[in-house]
Design an enzyme around this catalytic site. Sequence first.
Site, PDB file in Angstrom:
ATOM      1  N   ASN A  59       0.842  -1.197   0.000  1.00 40.33           N
ATOM      2  CA  ASN A  59       0.000   0.000   0.000  1.00 40.33           C
ATOM      3  C   ASN A  59       0.878   1.247   0.000  1.00 40.33           C
ATOM      4  O   ASN A  59       1.985   1.252   0.531  1.00 40.33           O
ATOM      5  CB  ASN A  59      -0.960  -0.005   1.198  1.00 40.33           C
ATOM      6  CG  ASN A  59      -0.414   0.738   2.396  1.00 40.33           C
ATOM      7  OD1 ASN A  59      -0.475   1.967   2.460  1.00 40.33           O
ATOM      8  ND2 ASN A  59       0.164  -0.008   3.345  1.00 40.33           N
ATOM      9  N   PHE A  83      -1.241   8.428   4.293  1.00 36.16           N
ATOM     10  CA  PHE A  83      -1.945   9.131   5.378  1.00 36.16           C
ATOM     11  C   PHE A  83      -3.214   9.841   4.880  1.00 36.16           C
ATOM     12  O   PHE A  83      -3.447  11.019   5.184  1.00 36.16           O
ATOM     13  CB  PHE A  83      -1.033  10.160   6.059  1.00 36.16           C
ATOM     14  CG  PHE A  83      -0.019   9.595   7.017  1.00 36.16           C
ATOM     15  CD1 PHE A  83      -0.076   8.287   7.456  1.00 36.16           C
ATOM     16  CD2 PHE A  83       1.007  10.398   7.496  1.00 36.16           C
ATOM     17  CE1 PHE A  83       0.862   7.779   8.333  1.00 36.16           C
ATOM     18  CE2 PHE A  83       1.959   9.900   8.388  1.00 36.16           C
ATOM     19  CZ  PHE A  83       1.889   8.587   8.811  1.00 36.16           C
ATOM     20  N   SER A 110       5.984   5.407   8.496  1.00 36.79           N
ATOM     21  CA  SER A 110       5.323   5.089   7.232  1.00 36.79           C
ATOM     22  C   SER A 110       6.254   5.438   6.076  1.00 36.79           C
ATOM     23  O   SER A 110       6.858   6.513   6.059  1.00 36.79           O
ATOM     24  CB  SER A 110       4.020   5.880   7.087  1.00 36.79           C
ATOM     25  OG  SER A 110       3.519   5.755   5.760  1.00 36.79           O
ATOM     26  N   ASN A 170       5.306   6.097   3.104  1.00 34.59           N
ATOM     27  CA  ASN A 170       4.518   6.729   2.047  1.00 34.59           C
ATOM     28  C   ASN A 170       4.348   8.234   2.192  1.00 34.59           C
ATOM     29  O   ASN A 170       3.612   8.855   1.430  1.00 34.59           O
ATOM     30  CB  ASN A 170       3.146   6.046   1.966  1.00 34.59           C
ATOM     31  CG  ASN A 170       3.270   4.562   1.698  1.00 34.59           C
ATOM     32  OD1 ASN A 170       4.037   4.154   0.831  1.00 34.59           O
ATOM     33  ND2 ASN A 170       2.535   3.758   2.449  1.00 34.59           N
ATOM     34  N   THR A 171       5.004   8.837   3.184  1.00 39.15           N
ATOM     35  CA  THR A 171       5.006  10.288   3.353  1.00 39.15           C
ATOM     36  C   THR A 171       6.451  10.760   3.268  1.00 39.15           C
ATOM     37  O   THR A 171       7.277  10.361   4.094  1.00 39.15           O
ATOM     38  CB  THR A 171       4.395  10.690   4.708  1.00 39.15           C
ATOM     39  OG1 THR A 171       3.016  10.297   4.740  1.00 39.15           O
ATOM     40  CG2 THR A 171       4.489  12.188   4.917  1.00 39.15           C
ATOM     41  N   LYS A 176       6.080   4.187  16.783  1.00 36.90           N
ATOM     42  CA  LYS A 176       6.049   3.113  15.776  1.00 36.90           C
ATOM     43  C   LYS A 176       7.250   3.256  14.854  1.00 36.90           C
ATOM     44  O   LYS A 176       7.454   4.309  14.248  1.00 36.90           O
ATOM     45  CB  LYS A 176       4.754   3.157  14.971  1.00 36.90           C
ATOM     46  CG  LYS A 176       4.588   1.946  14.043  1.00 36.90           C
ATOM     47  CD  LYS A 176       3.168   1.849  13.513  1.00 36.90           C
ATOM     48  CE  LYS A 176       2.953   0.563  12.743  1.00 36.90           C
ATOM     49  NZ  LYS A 176       1.538   0.391  12.331  1.00 36.90           N
ATOM     50  N   ASN A 193       6.402  -1.125  11.299  1.00 34.85           N
ATOM     51  CA  ASN A 193       5.571  -0.683  10.190  1.00 34.85           C
ATOM     52  C   ASN A 193       5.840  -1.587   8.982  1.00 34.85           C
ATOM     53  O   ASN A 193       6.531  -2.597   9.088  1.00 34.85           O
ATOM     54  CB  ASN A 193       5.887   0.786   9.849  1.00 34.85           C
ATOM     55  CG  ASN A 193       4.666   1.551   9.379  1.00 34.85           C
ATOM     56  OD1 ASN A 193       3.916   1.078   8.532  1.00 34.85           O
ATOM     57  ND2 ASN A 193       4.460   2.749   9.915  1.00 34.85           N
TER      58      ASN A 193
END
Length: 423
Positions: free
Chosen positions: A172, A176, A242, A244-245, A282, A311
Amino acid sequence: KASWGLLTPYRSAPEVLGRPRAAMAGGAAAASSLRRRLKEAVAVLGGGGLLFASYLVATGDPHFYAARLMPALQRLVGPEAAHALAVRLAALGIVPRPSQVDSGMLEQEVFGRRFRNPVGLAAGFDKHGEAVDGLYKMGFGFVEVGSVTPEPQEGNPRPRVFRLPEDQAIINRYGFNSHGHAVVAQRLQARQETQQRLSAAGRPLGINLGKNKASADAAADYAAGMRVLGPLADYVVVNVSSPNTPGLRALQGKAELRLLLAKVLAERDALAPGHKPAVLVKIAPDLTAQDKQDIASVVCELGVDGLVVTNTTVSRPSTLRGAFRGEGGGLSGAPLRQLSTQTVREMYSLTQGQVPIVGVGGVCSGQDALEKIRAGASLVQVYTALAYQGPPVVGAVKQELEALLREQGFRSVKDAVGADHCR
Protein backbone atom coordinates in the site's frame (compact mmCIF):
# COMPACT_ATOMS: atom_id res chain seq x y z
CA LYS A 1 -66.75 -56.10 -41.64
CA ALA A 2 -65.82 -54.04 -44.58
CA SER A 3 -69.30 -52.61 -44.74
CA TRP A 4 -69.15 -51.96 -41.05
CA GLY A 5 -66.09 -50.01 -41.70
CA LEU A 6 -67.89 -48.10 -44.41
CA LEU A 7 -70.82 -47.46 -42.13
CA THR A 8 -68.57 -46.11 -39.37
CA PRO A 9 -69.44 -42.44 -38.82
CA TYR A 10 -67.13 -40.06 -40.64
CA ARG A 11 -64.66 -38.11 -38.44
CA SER A 12 -63.24 -34.84 -39.60
CA ALA A 13 -59.50 -34.31 -39.82
CA PRO A 14 -59.40 -32.15 -36.69
CA GLU A 15 -61.21 -34.85 -34.78
CA VAL A 16 -58.86 -37.51 -36.07
CA LEU A 17 -55.81 -35.34 -35.29
CA GLY A 18 -57.20 -34.33 -31.92
CA ARG A 19 -55.91 -37.41 -30.18
CA PRO A 20 -52.23 -36.87 -30.96
CA ARG A 21 -52.65 -33.18 -30.24
CA ALA A 22 -54.17 -33.99 -26.89
CA ALA A 23 -51.33 -36.37 -26.21
CA MET A 24 -48.86 -33.68 -27.23
CA ALA A 25 -50.63 -31.15 -25.05
CA GLY A 26 -50.50 -33.56 -22.13
CA GLY A 27 -46.79 -34.13 -22.72
CA ALA A 28 -46.14 -30.38 -22.87
CA ALA A 29 -48.04 -29.89 -19.65
CA ALA A 30 -46.05 -32.64 -18.01
CA ALA A 31 -42.81 -31.11 -19.24
CA SER A 32 -43.92 -27.70 -18.00
CA SER A 33 -44.80 -29.21 -14.64
CA LEU A 34 -41.41 -30.91 -14.49
CA ARG A 35 -39.64 -27.67 -15.30
CA ARG A 36 -41.64 -25.91 -12.63
CA ARG A 37 -40.77 -28.55 -10.05
CA LEU A 38 -37.10 -28.38 -11.05
CA LYS A 39 -37.13 -24.59 -10.64
CA GLU A 40 -38.75 -24.98 -7.24
CA ALA A 41 -36.14 -27.55 -6.24
CA VAL A 42 -33.33 -25.28 -7.43
CA ALA A 43 -34.86 -22.39 -5.50
CA VAL A 44 -35.13 -24.51 -2.37
CA LEU A 45 -31.60 -25.86 -2.77
CA GLY A 46 -30.29 -22.41 -3.65
CA GLY A 47 -32.06 -20.91 -0.69
CA GLY A 48 -30.71 -23.66 1.50
CA GLY A 49 -27.23 -23.02 0.13
CA LEU A 50 -27.64 -19.33 0.79
CA LEU A 51 -28.89 -20.02 4.29
CA PHE A 52 -25.98 -22.39 4.91
CA ALA A 53 -23.51 -19.85 3.54
CA SER A 54 -25.13 -17.18 5.69
CA TYR A 55 -24.76 -19.46 8.70
CA LEU A 56 -21.07 -19.97 7.94
CA VAL A 57 -20.60 -16.21 7.57
CA ALA A 58 -22.46 -15.42 10.78
CA THR A 59 -20.69 -18.07 12.84
CA GLY A 60 -17.31 -17.10 11.42
CA ASP A 61 -16.27 -20.48 10.05
CA PRO A 62 -12.51 -19.98 9.43
CA HIS A 63 -12.19 -22.46 6.55
CA PHE A 64 -15.21 -21.03 4.73
CA TYR A 65 -13.85 -17.49 4.98
CA ALA A 66 -10.27 -18.33 4.00
CA ALA A 67 -11.04 -20.87 1.25
CA ARG A 68 -14.30 -19.54 -0.20
CA LEU A 69 -15.62 -16.18 0.87
CA MET A 70 -12.49 -14.02 0.89
CA PRO A 71 -11.13 -15.31 -2.48
CA ALA A 72 -14.58 -14.77 -4.03
CA LEU A 73 -14.77 -11.22 -2.71
CA GLN A 74 -11.27 -10.50 -3.98
CA ARG A 75 -12.28 -11.62 -7.48
CA LEU A 76 -15.27 -9.28 -7.40
CA VAL A 77 -13.99 -6.22 -5.57
CA GLY A 78 -10.74 -4.25 -5.87
CA PRO A 79 -8.53 -3.89 -2.79
CA GLU A 80 -9.37 -0.31 -1.82
CA ALA A 81 -13.09 -0.80 -2.45
CA ALA A 82 -12.96 -4.01 -0.41
CA HIS A 83 -11.24 -2.12 2.40
CA ALA A 84 -13.97 0.55 2.39
CA LEU A 85 -16.68 -2.14 2.32
CA ALA A 86 -15.13 -3.99 5.25
CA VAL A 87 -14.99 -0.80 7.33
CA ARG A 88 -18.61 -0.04 6.46
CA LEU A 89 -19.82 -3.51 7.44
CA ALA A 90 -17.90 -3.32 10.71
CA ALA A 91 -19.39 0.13 11.38
CA LEU A 92 -22.86 -1.40 10.94
CA GLY A 93 -21.97 -4.27 13.26
CA ILE A 94 -22.28 -6.84 10.45
CA VAL A 95 -19.44 -9.03 11.65
CA PRO A 96 -19.20 -12.61 12.88
CA ARG A 97 -19.16 -12.85 16.66
CA PRO A 98 -16.50 -15.07 18.27
CA SER A 99 -17.90 -18.12 19.99
CA GLN A 100 -15.05 -18.46 22.50
CA VAL A 101 -14.67 -16.48 25.71
CA ASP A 102 -11.16 -15.10 26.23
CA SER A 103 -9.11 -17.28 28.52
CA GLY A 104 -7.60 -15.79 31.66
CA MET A 105 -4.23 -16.98 30.32
CA LEU A 106 -4.38 -14.26 27.68
CA GLU A 107 -4.99 -11.34 30.03
CA GLN A 108 -2.23 -9.02 31.23
CA GLU A 109 -1.44 -5.42 32.17
CA VAL A 110 0.65 -3.30 29.80
CA PHE A 111 1.31 0.50 29.91
CA GLY A 112 -0.70 0.47 33.15
CA ARG A 113 -3.78 -0.70 31.22
CA ARG A 114 -5.59 -4.02 31.39
CA PHE A 115 -5.69 -6.03 28.15
CA ARG A 116 -8.21 -8.87 28.10
CA ASN A 117 -6.28 -10.54 25.32
CA PRO A 118 -3.06 -9.56 23.49
CA VAL A 119 -4.39 -9.62 19.92
CA GLY A 120 -5.22 -6.16 18.58
CA LEU A 121 -6.05 -4.49 15.29
CA ALA A 122 -3.20 -2.50 13.76
CA ALA A 123 -3.58 1.08 12.56
CA GLY A 124 -4.43 1.50 8.89
CA PHE A 125 -7.70 -0.44 8.84
CA ASP A 126 -10.04 1.99 10.58
CA LYS A 127 -8.21 5.16 9.60
CA HIS A 128 -11.02 7.54 10.55
CA GLY A 129 -12.49 5.96 13.70
CA GLU A 130 -15.69 4.88 11.95
CA ALA A 131 -16.03 1.25 13.04
CA VAL A 132 -14.50 0.89 16.49
CA ASP A 133 -17.42 -0.83 18.21
CA GLY A 134 -17.92 -3.35 15.43
CA LEU A 135 -14.24 -4.20 15.50
CA TYR A 136 -14.32 -4.95 19.23
CA LYS A 137 -17.20 -7.35 18.51
CA MET A 138 -14.84 -9.38 16.31
CA GLY A 139 -12.86 -10.31 19.43
CA PHE A 140 -9.91 -7.91 19.34
CA GLY A 141 -8.32 -7.17 22.70
CA PHE A 142 -7.61 -3.62 21.59
CA VAL A 143 -8.20 -1.45 18.52
CA GLU A 144 -5.89 1.20 17.08
CA VAL A 145 -7.40 3.82 14.76
CA GLY A 146 -5.54 6.09 12.36
CA SER A 147 -3.17 7.32 11.25
CA VAL A 148 -4.89 10.68 11.83
CA THR A 149 -3.39 13.92 10.54
CA PRO A 150 -4.19 17.44 11.84
CA GLU A 151 -5.91 18.60 8.65
CA PRO A 152 -7.92 16.42 6.26
CA GLN A 153 -5.94 15.15 3.29
CA GLU A 154 -6.63 12.79 0.39
CA GLY A 155 -3.39 10.86 0.49
CA ASN A 156 -1.65 9.57 -2.62
CA PRO A 157 -3.28 9.12 -6.04
CA ARG A 158 -5.07 5.85 -6.86
CA PRO A 159 -4.39 3.02 -7.42
CA ARG A 160 -2.51 2.82 -4.15
CA VAL A 161 -3.30 -0.64 -2.75
CA PHE A 162 -2.22 -3.92 -4.38
CA ARG A 163 -2.86 -7.53 -3.41
CA LEU A 164 -0.23 -10.24 -3.69
CA PRO A 165 -2.37 -13.32 -2.97
CA GLU A 166 0.38 -15.76 -3.91
CA ASP A 167 2.42 -14.25 -1.08
CA GLN A 168 -0.43 -13.51 1.36
CA ALA A 169 0.77 -9.91 1.23
CA ILE A 170 -0.35 -6.37 0.40
CA ILE A 171 1.54 -3.35 -0.88
CA ASN A 172 0.00 0.00 0.00
CA ARG A 173 0.96 3.60 -0.55
CA TYR A 174 -2.10 5.31 0.93
CA GLY A 175 -0.06 8.29 2.16
CA PHE A 176 -1.95 9.13 5.38
CA ASN A 177 -5.37 9.71 3.82
CA SER A 178 -7.25 11.16 6.77
CA HIS A 179 -10.45 12.96 7.77
CA GLY A 180 -8.38 15.09 10.15
CA HIS A 181 -8.27 15.62 13.92
CA ALA A 182 -11.57 17.48 14.29
CA VAL A 183 -13.74 14.93 12.49
CA VAL A 184 -12.16 11.89 14.14
CA ALA A 185 -12.32 13.55 17.57
CA GLN A 186 -16.02 14.24 17.08
CA ARG A 187 -16.69 10.60 16.19
CA LEU A 188 -14.77 9.27 19.15
CA GLN A 189 -16.31 11.77 21.57
CA ALA A 190 -19.77 10.53 20.54
CA ARG A 191 -18.88 7.07 21.88
CA GLN A 192 -16.60 8.12 24.74
CA GLU A 193 -18.78 6.60 27.48
CA THR A 194 -18.88 3.32 25.55
CA GLN A 195 -15.10 3.34 25.26
CA GLN A 196 -14.68 4.04 28.95
CA ARG A 197 -16.70 0.89 29.69
CA LEU A 198 -14.71 -1.11 27.16
CA SER A 199 -11.39 0.11 28.50
CA ALA A 200 -12.43 -0.76 32.06
CA ALA A 201 -13.31 -4.23 30.78
CA GLY A 202 -9.84 -4.69 29.28
CA ARG A 203 -10.45 -3.43 25.73
CA PRO A 204 -8.25 -0.30 25.36
CA LEU A 205 -8.29 2.11 22.43
CA GLY A 206 -5.18 3.36 20.66
CA ILE A 207 -4.92 6.35 18.32
CA ASN A 208 -2.13 6.51 15.75
CA LEU A 209 -0.91 10.01 14.85
CA GLY A 210 0.57 11.16 11.54
CA LYS A 211 1.68 14.45 10.01
CA ASN A 212 0.27 16.34 7.06
CA LYS A 213 2.25 15.91 3.86
CA ALA A 214 2.68 19.67 3.39
CA SER A 215 3.46 20.42 7.03
CA ALA A 216 6.72 22.21 7.74
CA ASP A 217 6.61 21.46 11.48
CA ALA A 218 6.20 17.75 12.19
CA ALA A 219 6.58 18.18 15.95
CA ALA A 220 3.69 20.66 15.99
CA ASP A 221 1.49 18.19 14.09
CA TYR A 222 2.11 15.39 16.57
CA ALA A 223 1.74 17.70 19.58
CA ALA A 224 -1.60 18.88 18.19
CA GLY A 225 -2.68 15.25 17.82
CA MET A 226 -1.91 14.61 21.46
CA ARG A 227 -3.78 17.74 22.52
CA VAL A 228 -6.93 16.97 20.49
CA LEU A 229 -7.07 13.16 20.48
CA GLY A 230 -5.00 12.20 23.52
CA PRO A 231 -7.88 12.57 26.03
CA LEU A 232 -9.89 10.06 23.99
CA ALA A 233 -7.24 7.32 23.94
CA ASP A 234 -5.69 4.80 26.29
CA TYR A 235 -2.49 5.04 24.28
CA VAL A 236 -1.24 7.25 21.46
CA VAL A 237 1.22 6.13 18.79
CA VAL A 238 3.67 8.56 17.20
CA ASN A 239 3.99 7.13 13.70
CA VAL A 240 7.34 8.21 12.24
CA SER A 241 7.82 5.12 10.09
CA SER A 242 5.32 5.09 7.23
CA PRO A 243 7.24 4.85 3.94
CA ASN A 244 4.52 6.73 2.05
CA THR A 245 5.01 10.29 3.35
CA PRO A 246 8.17 12.01 2.08
CA GLY A 247 10.72 12.70 4.81
CA LEU A 248 8.73 10.98 7.56
CA ARG A 249 11.23 8.22 8.29
CA ALA A 250 13.96 10.82 8.78
CA LEU A 251 12.17 11.65 12.05
CA GLN A 252 13.54 8.37 13.42
CA GLY A 253 17.00 9.99 13.59
CA LYS A 254 18.27 10.46 17.14
CA ALA A 255 18.17 14.27 17.37
CA GLU A 256 14.92 14.61 15.43
CA LEU A 257 13.20 11.88 17.43
CA ARG A 258 14.30 13.30 20.80
CA LEU A 259 12.95 16.77 19.93
CA LEU A 260 9.69 15.38 18.58
CA LEU A 261 9.00 13.03 21.48
CA ALA A 262 9.91 15.65 24.09
CA LYS A 263 7.20 17.94 22.68
CA VAL A 264 4.62 15.14 22.51
CA LEU A 265 5.35 14.01 26.07
CA ALA A 266 5.12 17.60 27.35
CA GLU A 267 1.75 17.94 25.64
CA ARG A 268 0.59 14.66 27.20
CA ASP A 269 1.70 15.74 30.65
CA ALA A 270 -0.27 18.97 30.27
CA LEU A 271 -3.55 17.10 29.77
CA ALA A 272 -6.10 16.96 32.58
CA PRO A 273 -5.64 14.19 35.17
CA GLY A 274 -7.38 10.98 34.15
CA HIS A 275 -6.93 11.76 30.46
CA LYS A 276 -3.23 11.08 30.00
CA PRO A 277 -2.60 8.27 27.54
CA ALA A 278 0.52 6.15 27.24
CA VAL A 279 2.89 7.31 24.47
CA LEU A 280 4.33 4.80 22.01
CA VAL A 281 6.57 5.15 18.94
CA LYS A 282 6.05 3.11 15.78
CA ILE A 283 9.28 2.24 13.99
CA ALA A 284 10.26 0.81 10.61
CA PRO A 285 11.70 -2.66 9.96
CA ASP A 286 14.30 -1.23 7.57
CA LEU A 287 16.51 0.45 10.18
CA THR A 288 20.27 0.11 10.51
CA ALA A 289 21.80 -1.28 13.69
CA GLN A 290 22.80 2.27 14.67
CA ASP A 291 19.26 3.55 14.07
CA LYS A 292 17.90 0.92 16.44
CA GLN A 293 20.43 1.76 19.11
CA ASP A 294 19.61 5.46 18.81
CA ILE A 295 15.86 4.87 19.07
CA ALA A 296 16.31 2.62 22.11
CA SER A 297 18.50 5.27 23.74
CA VAL A 298 15.98 8.08 23.17
CA VAL A 299 13.00 6.01 24.26
CA CYS A 300 14.68 4.97 27.51
CA GLU A 301 16.05 8.47 28.17
CA LEU A 302 12.68 10.21 27.79
CA GLY A 303 10.58 7.54 29.47
CA VAL A 304 8.46 6.69 26.42
CA ASP A 305 5.86 4.07 27.41
CA GLY A 306 6.29 1.63 24.54
CA LEU A 307 7.25 0.73 20.98
CA VAL A 308 5.19 -0.54 18.05
CA VAL A 309 7.46 -2.82 16.02
CA THR A 310 7.15 -2.63 13.00
CA ASN A 311 5.57 -0.68 10.19
CA THR A 312 5.56 -1.96 6.58
CA THR A 313 8.81 -2.56 4.71
CA VAL A 314 10.18 -0.96 1.55
CA SER A 315 12.29 -4.07 0.92
CA ARG A 316 11.14 -6.70 -1.57
CA PRO A 317 12.17 -10.28 -0.77
CA SER A 318 13.30 -12.25 -3.81
CA THR A 319 10.69 -14.88 -2.94
CA LEU A 320 7.75 -12.62 -3.86
CA ARG A 321 5.60 -14.02 -6.68
CA GLY A 322 2.66 -11.60 -6.91
CA ALA A 323 2.19 -9.68 -10.14
CA PHE A 324 2.27 -6.35 -8.29
CA ARG A 325 5.49 -7.05 -6.36
CA GLY A 326 7.23 -4.19 -8.18
CA GLU A 327 4.76 -1.53 -7.02
CA GLY A 328 6.05 1.19 -4.71
CA GLY A 329 4.87 1.46 -1.14
CA GLY A 330 5.00 -0.54 2.06
CA LEU A 331 4.85 -4.34 1.99
CA SER A 332 2.85 -6.06 4.73
CA GLY A 333 1.71 -9.59 5.43
CA ALA A 334 3.48 -12.94 5.58
CA PRO A 335 6.73 -11.81 3.88
CA LEU A 336 7.26 -9.21 6.63
CA ARG A 337 6.93 -11.68 9.51
CA GLN A 338 10.55 -12.71 10.04
CA LEU A 339 11.98 -9.21 9.56
CA SER A 340 9.47 -7.75 12.00
CA THR A 341 10.04 -10.48 14.59
CA GLN A 342 13.80 -10.01 14.38
CA THR A 343 13.34 -6.26 14.97
CA VAL A 344 11.16 -7.04 18.01
CA ARG A 345 13.94 -9.28 19.33
CA GLU A 346 16.60 -6.60 18.83
CA MET A 347 14.58 -3.76 20.37
CA TYR A 348 13.73 -5.92 23.40
CA SER A 349 17.45 -6.53 23.94
CA LEU A 350 18.44 -2.90 23.36
CA THR A 351 15.86 -1.70 25.90
CA GLN A 352 16.71 -4.57 28.28
CA GLY A 353 13.08 -5.63 28.31
CA GLN A 354 12.09 -2.43 30.13
CA VAL A 355 9.97 -0.93 27.33
CA PRO A 356 6.79 -2.84 26.37
CA ILE A 357 6.59 -3.76 22.69
CA VAL A 358 3.59 -4.22 20.41
CA GLY A 359 4.66 -6.68 17.71
CA VAL A 360 3.10 -6.26 14.28
CA GLY A 361 3.95 -7.60 10.85
CA GLY A 362 2.87 -10.89 9.31
CA VAL A 363 0.80 -12.20 12.23
CA CYS A 364 -1.47 -14.76 10.54
CA SER A 365 -1.67 -17.49 13.21
CA GLY A 366 -1.21 -18.23 16.89
CA GLN A 367 2.25 -19.54 16.10
CA ASP A 368 3.19 -16.20 14.48
CA ALA A 369 1.85 -14.37 17.54
CA LEU A 370 3.80 -16.54 19.97
CA GLU A 371 7.01 -16.08 17.99
CA LYS A 372 6.73 -12.32 18.48
CA ILE A 373 5.79 -12.70 22.14
CA ARG A 374 8.73 -14.98 22.86
CA ALA A 375 10.96 -12.48 21.01
CA GLY A 376 9.83 -9.73 23.39
CA ALA A 377 6.37 -8.43 22.39
CA SER A 378 3.79 -8.02 25.14
CA LEU A 379 1.01 -7.50 22.59
CA VAL A 380 0.57 -8.26 18.90
CA GLN A 381 -1.49 -6.74 16.10
CA VAL A 382 -3.19 -8.16 13.01
CA TYR A 383 -4.10 -6.42 9.77
CA THR A 384 -3.20 -8.01 6.42
CA ALA A 385 -4.38 -11.45 7.59
CA LEU A 386 -7.91 -9.99 7.72
CA ALA A 387 -7.81 -9.46 3.95
CA TYR A 388 -7.05 -13.13 3.30
CA GLN A 389 -8.68 -14.97 6.20
CA GLY A 390 -11.46 -12.59 7.19
CA PRO A 391 -12.65 -11.79 10.74
CA PRO A 392 -12.41 -15.41 12.00
CA VAL A 393 -8.61 -15.03 12.01
CA VAL A 394 -8.92 -13.10 15.29
CA GLY A 395 -10.46 -16.01 17.18
CA ALA A 396 -8.20 -18.51 15.43
CA VAL A 397 -5.05 -16.65 16.50
CA LYS A 398 -6.24 -16.43 20.11
CA GLN A 399 -7.30 -20.07 20.25
CA GLU A 400 -4.04 -21.36 18.79
CA LEU A 401 -1.99 -19.01 20.97
CA GLU A 402 -3.65 -20.32 24.12
CA ALA A 403 -3.08 -23.93 23.05
CA LEU A 404 0.60 -23.25 22.33
CA LEU A 405 1.11 -21.48 25.65
CA ARG A 406 -0.24 -24.54 27.45
CA GLU A 407 1.79 -26.90 25.29
CA GLN A 408 5.01 -25.00 26.01
CA GLY A 409 4.37 -24.86 29.74
CA PHE A 410 3.49 -21.17 30.18
CA ARG A 411 0.90 -20.27 32.80
CA SER A 412 0.02 -17.01 31.03
CA VAL A 413 0.96 -14.89 28.06
CA LYS A 414 2.90 -12.62 30.41
CA ASP A 415 5.24 -15.50 31.28
CA ALA A 416 6.06 -16.02 27.60
CA VAL A 417 7.10 -12.41 26.91
CA GLY A 418 10.80 -12.39 26.04
CA ALA A 419 11.18 -16.12 26.78
CA ASP A 420 13.68 -16.55 23.93
CA HIS A 421 16.08 -14.24 25.74
CA CYS A 422 16.17 -16.48 28.81
CA ARG A 423 17.75 -19.44 27.02
